[in-house]
Design an enzyme around this catalytic site. Structure first.
Site, PDB file in Angstrom:
ATOM      1  N   GLU A 119       0.833  -1.201   0.000  1.00  0.00           N
ATOM      2  CA  GLU A 119       0.000   0.000   0.000  1.00  0.00           C
ATOM      3  C   GLU A 119       0.872   1.258   0.000  1.00  0.00           C
ATOM      4  O   GLU A 119       1.800   1.386   0.793  1.00  0.00           O
ATOM      5  CB  GLU A 119      -0.908   0.001   1.229  1.00  0.00           C
ATOM      6  CG  GLU A 119      -1.870   1.186   1.261  1.00  0.00           C
ATOM      7  CD  GLU A 119      -2.709   1.235   2.527  1.00  0.00           C
ATOM      8  OE1 GLU A 119      -3.780   1.858   2.492  1.00  0.00           O
ATOM      9  OE2 GLU A 119      -2.285   0.653   3.553  1.00  0.00           O
ATOM     10  N   LYS A 196      -9.765   2.782  -2.355  1.00  0.00           N
ATOM     11  CA  LYS A 196      -9.935   2.040  -1.102  1.00  0.00           C
ATOM     12  C   LYS A 196     -11.358   2.176  -0.557  1.00  0.00           C
ATOM     13  O   LYS A 196     -11.847   3.283  -0.321  1.00  0.00           O
ATOM     14  CB  LYS A 196      -8.906   2.560  -0.096  1.00  0.00           C
ATOM     15  CG  LYS A 196      -8.794   1.793   1.206  1.00  0.00           C
ATOM     16  CD  LYS A 196      -7.606   2.330   1.989  1.00  0.00           C
ATOM     17  CE  LYS A 196      -7.390   1.621   3.306  1.00  0.00           C
ATOM     18  NZ  LYS A 196      -6.171   2.111   4.003  1.00  0.00           N
ATOM     19  N   CYS A 233      -5.728  -2.748   1.912  1.00  0.00           N
ATOM     20  CA  CYS A 233      -5.426  -2.733   3.351  1.00  0.00           C
ATOM     21  C   CYS A 233      -6.637  -3.008   4.251  1.00  0.00           C
ATOM     22  O   CYS A 233      -7.040  -4.149   4.415  1.00  0.00           O
ATOM     23  CB  CYS A 233      -4.758  -1.416   3.720  1.00  0.00           C
ATOM     24  SG  CYS A 233      -3.911  -1.499   5.337  1.00  0.00           S
TER      25      CYS A 233
END
Length: 390
Positions: A119, A196, A233
């Site tokens: 990430e 994300k 993540c």
């Protein structure tokens, strides 16, 4: 980082051998033999020179009568930042690109087809500081930014699909920021991007100071080598996030992450979540984490009552692959840069779906009905009490 434990696997191999080690591998990894694949001596030499680890493992499928094998070679890179965080932004970024290029070149000479980084790989993980300057200056265009231009050349050179997690500046929408994974084709074109979906608000990881939840849904990118998706993540803590990528047809789901080993960190969950996702969704997963301690110029607190400090904690690496049957390979080191290669036969996805029938038995209509009730303002949980039966 010399005092840190090298890896979970090292602890095991240092203390087990013979049948005990075989039994551990069978019970923990899912097979007695990890199917290690030899890399070229030139690759091993380059890794030694640049001081990074390299390892490769195979995930074979059973031979089929009606389909040829669908072999794809996938690489994941974990690394530490090489430059102090008080240097000018361009110097920090240049140092990272130069360092990681050496690893990309080795992936290229190993014939890696798809490559994914951790990430926000091209910058320090500065969001713990809650400072806007100078860290927002790392943001760049997903389509035309410096990092994407750098990777497009390498994608063409090695006929490699590259997944690059960056801090995106959305120039078409008031310059706002997103945590974005850019997918670059082996032709050098940007296939698309994913932002994300789930943003943490936990102590140091209150990332909503910089960007909010993404607006790209659950895209699956059809590449020359297979259909891929990116669960960035914190999204790994959300089973429905993993599920939607599977329902949209992903063969491989990458989980580029930045997560630490502190007492309140996630290390004890790390070996479970991407593996669980592979099992329940019958696809391959790749979990990728950063490496090292990142020191920042100014102290910051962590909403835990402890004194202010200048580093977030150890990013513990330990990147790994898992197959749709739940079989995983050994992870990379906790404290060293590395390139991990998985030689995957994507036919295994359908074979496991046919065998375990998870998709056939998941009963989506029932859950659609139940979830539609849960989100209503006047929802009452379905709880049965003893007196209700009288």
């Amino acid at each position: 980082m010399d005092s840190e434990t090298q890896s979970f696997e090292t602890l095991i191999s240092n203390n087990l051998s013979g049948r005990d080690l075989e039994e551990f591998n069978r019970i923990y990894f899912g097979r007695r033999d990890n199917h290690e694949v030899r890399v070229k001596e030139s690759s091993a030499a380059a890794a030694r020179e640049a001081n990074f680890e390299i390892a490769a493992y195979a995930f074979p499928a059973k031979k089929e009568h009606t389909r040829p094998p669908r072999i794809v070679k996938v690489g994941i890179i974990q690394h530490s930042i090489p430059a102090p965080t008080d240097l000018p932004i361009n110097d920090q970024k240049t140092a990272i690109l130069e360092k990681v290029k050496k690893i990309i070149d080795v992936a290229g000479q190993e014939g890696v087809n798809i490559l994914c980084f951790q990430e926000l790989w091209n910058m320090p993980f500065a969001f713990c500081t809650r400072e806007k300057q100078p860290w927002c200056e790392f943001a760049e265009s997903a389509e035309e930014g410096q990092t994407t231009r750098f990777l497009r050349e390498l994608a063409v050179k090695y006929a490699m699909v590259i997944v690059s997690s960056i801090l995106e500046r959305d120039e078409a929408h008031a310059d706002i920021l997103w945590n974005t994974a850019v997918v670059i084709s082996d032709t050098g074109n940007v296939i698309g991007k994913h932002r994300k979906n789930h943003i943490p608000r936990v102590g140091d990881f209150n990332e909503s100071n910089y960007y909010m939840e993404g607006n790209t849904g659950h895209p699956v990118f059809a590449t020359r080598y297979g259909k891929i998706a990116i669960n960035i993540c914190f999204g790994r803590h959300h089973p429905l996030n993993w599920m939607m990528f599977g329902l949209n047809g992903a063969d491989i789901v990458f989980n580029p992450s930045a997560t630490i080993a502190a007492d309140a960190g996630s290390e004890y969950m790390w070996n479970i979540e991407a593996r669980n996702a592979a099992i329940t969704n019958c696809y391959f997963t790749a979990a990728i984490n950063r490496v090292g301690y990142e020191q920042f110029p100014n102290e910051f607190t962590s909403a835990d009552g402890q004194p202010a400090h200048k580093d977030l904690g150890l990013f513990y690496g330990s990147s790994y692959f898992c197959g749709p049957d739940g079989v995983r390979c050994p992870g990379l080191s906790r404290n060293k840069d590395g390139l991990l290669i998985g030689v995957l036969d994507l036919n295994q996805n359908r074979q496991i779906r046919d065998r375990r029938c998870y998709y056939m038995t998941q009963r989506l209509p029932m859950y659609v009905e139940s979830l539609s009730k849960v989100v209503e303002l006047d929802y009452k949980p379905q709880v049965v009490h003893e007196k209700d039966g009288k």
